[in-house]
Design an enzyme around this catalytic site. Structure first.
Site, short mmCIF file in Angstrom:
data_model
loop_
_atom_site.label_atom_id
_atom_site.label_comp_id
_atom_site.label_asym_id
_atom_site.label_seq_id
_atom_site.Cartn_x
_atom_site.Cartn_y
_atom_site.Cartn_z
N TYR A 55 0.85 -1.19 0.00
CA TYR A 55 0.00 0.00 0.00
C TYR A 55 0.88 1.24 0.00
CZ TYR A 55 1.29 -0.07 4.90
OH TYR A 55 2.01 -0.10 6.05
N SER A 68 9.75 1.52 14.55
CA SER A 68 9.60 0.59 13.42
C SER A 68 8.38 0.89 12.56
CB SER A 68 9.54 -0.86 13.93
OG SER A 68 8.42 -1.02 14.78
N GLY A 69 7.61 1.91 12.91
CA GLY A 69 6.54 2.35 12.02
C GLY A 69 5.12 2.07 12.46
N HIS A 73 -3.72 6.25 13.90
CA HIS A 73 -4.11 7.17 12.83
C HIS A 73 -5.53 6.94 12.36
CE1 HIS A 73 -3.80 4.23 9.52
NE2 HIS A 73 -2.70 3.79 10.10
N HIS A 89 -2.26 -3.36 8.95
CA HIS A 89 -0.91 -3.90 8.77
C HIS A 89 -0.05 -3.64 10.01
CE1 HIS A 89 -2.21 -3.85 4.54
NE2 HIS A 89 -1.37 -4.87 4.41
N CYS A 91 -0.73 -0.96 12.41
CA CYS A 91 -1.09 0.30 13.04
C CYS A 91 -2.43 0.16 13.77
CB CYS A 91 -1.21 1.42 12.01
SG CYS A 91 0.37 1.99 11.36
#
Length: 135
Positions: A55, A68-69, A73, A89, A91
């Protein structure tokens, strides 16, 4: 997601977290950045653009909780699953209205306690360190 201030619940937000294979990690994290908009690109985590899981999307009200992300949100595309199923994924996604509210009320350094996921943060961190050391 239960938001507390001084021990008192001030809001409960339906969320979605990581689906199997992309599990959100349980544990204590802190909000380290806040960005009104952010481009999220799965390639930064190693996903090939030809992979069906790839994505590249603009998200709103992004609050980073790991280096690490992992972020909190807005995820309006997953409102159908929020509070019911984990489809992200990794989050923590919520409606745009709830993400805007949280963004306005959260501060850098606020503690986020993630519970109930199948992967404890300490194990996931140990696995990352093992990968780094074995390469």
């Amino acid at each position: 997601l239960v938001v507390r201030r001084n021990g008192k619940v001030i809001r409960t937000i339906p969320i979605t977290t990581g689906k199997p294979g992309f599990d959100t990690r349980s544990g204590t994290v802190i909000i380290t950045t806040k960005e009104p908009t952010r481009i999220m690109d799965a390639a930064t985590g190693g996903t090939d653009p030809t992979d069906p899981e790839y994505y590249r999307i603009e998200v709103h009200y992004a609050m980073r909780i790991t280096s690490s992300g992992e972020f909190l949100h807005a995820a309006p595309w997953s409102v159908y699953a929020q509070g019911r199923a984990n489809v992200s994924h990794g989050c923590i996604g919520m409606s745009t209205d709830n993400a805007a509210w949280l963004f306005d009320h959260a501060n850098l350094g606020d503690v986020v306690e993630i519970t109930g996921t199948p992967v404890p943060r300490a194990v996931a961190m140990q696995m990352s360190m093992t990968r780094l050391c074995s390469s």
